[in-house]
Scaffold this active site. Structure first.
Site, PDB file in Angstrom:
ATOM      1  CB  CYS A 148     -19.722 -80.456  14.107  1.00 21.02           C
ATOM      2  SG  CYS A 148     -20.106 -82.212  13.888  1.00 21.02           S
ATOM      3  CB  CYS A 149     -20.156 -79.434  19.323  1.00 19.52           C
ATOM      4  SG  CYS A 149     -18.638 -80.418  19.413  1.00 19.52           S
ATOM      5  CB  CYS A 194     -19.131 -80.889  23.146  1.00 24.11           C
ATOM      6  SG  CYS A 194     -20.108 -81.252  24.605  1.00 24.11           S
TER       7      CYS A 194
END
Length: 244
Positions: free
Chosen positions: A119-120, A228
């Site tokens: 997702c990051c 992230c």
């Protein structure tokens, strides 16, 4: 192995500005040919106003890149708009993941629950890499006190794999330095700070922090994840303890 040209430039910059203040490091970096063309990457988070203000004073037309993951707190989006207007940022660039990529990889918006690293990468790393194309380096707000993965941070570092330089003007600052700067310059705080969020990311992956906890402990709480990915080689996540 012989040092690369990038490593040599980073070493030269760190030697040149080792004893300079944060504001001086930023001012010089924005005009030093060895640093190249720079952009400021800002989350408009808990402490972002300090560096944004410094840039607005030193060189107001510096490109400022804001990554809208489309999962941010509403308070962050409002704060971003207010600061951009108040500081008169002349080149604000709001970037997002491509709609086609979102539809393909995260159509229902739940990727952060099953694969937070992916997702990051989708919402932060890949859009940022595209936005930084053509720049010689980028300015970050990272600081040594933020956690063990940042405990040896220098003013300048090489981003291997991209050929860019990362500039960390606030690397040696302590929390009290940030508070003093904000107070002296009467800068507005992110509204979530007063509600227990000393480090602010995406809403689904950020929680309040208790007294005595690491300031970043509210990020990806309960997961083996501390970054992230945007600060590492080609977006590769470096776990706590690696290259710290």
């Amino acid at each position: 192995m012989q040092p690369s040209d990038l490593d040599n430039r980073v070493a030269t910059l760190n030697d040149r500005y080792r004893h300079h203040s944060a504001t001086a490091v930023l001012e010089h970096a924005l005009h030093d040919p060895d640093a190249g063309k720079l952009a400021l990457v800002s989350s408009f988070g808990a402490e972002s106003v300090v560096l944004l203000h410094m840039v607005s004073v030193a060189r107001r037309d510096t490109p400022v890149i804001f990554i809208d993951t489309q999962m941010l707190f509403a308070e962050t989006l409002v704060y971003q708009q207010e600061l951009a207007e108040r500081l008169d940022l002349r080149d604000l660039r709001i970037i997002r993941a491509a709609d086609t990529a979102l539809q393909r990889q995260d159509p229902d918006g739940t990727l952060h629950k099953t694969a937070p690293d992916a997702c990051c990468a989708l919402r932060k790393t890949e859009p940022l890499q595209r936005a930084l194309d053509g720049f010689g380096g980028w300015i970050t707000g990272r600081k040594r006190f933020q956690g063990s993965t940042r405990s040896r941070l220098e003013f300048f570092e090489a981003e291997e794999g991209t050929g860019r330089i990362k500039v960390n003007p606030l690397a040696h600052w302590a929390p009290e330095d940030l508070r003093t700067y904000m107070e002296e310059n009467r800068l507005p705080r992110h509204p979530l700070v007063a509600r227990g969020y000393p480090s602010i990311g995406c809403a689904p992956c950020t929680t309040r922090v208790n007294d005595g906890e690491d300031p970043r402990s509210g990020r990806w709480r309960g997961q083996d994840k501390t970054e992230c990915g945007i600060h590492f080689v080609n977006g590769r996540i470096v776990r706590q303890g690696e290259n710290a």
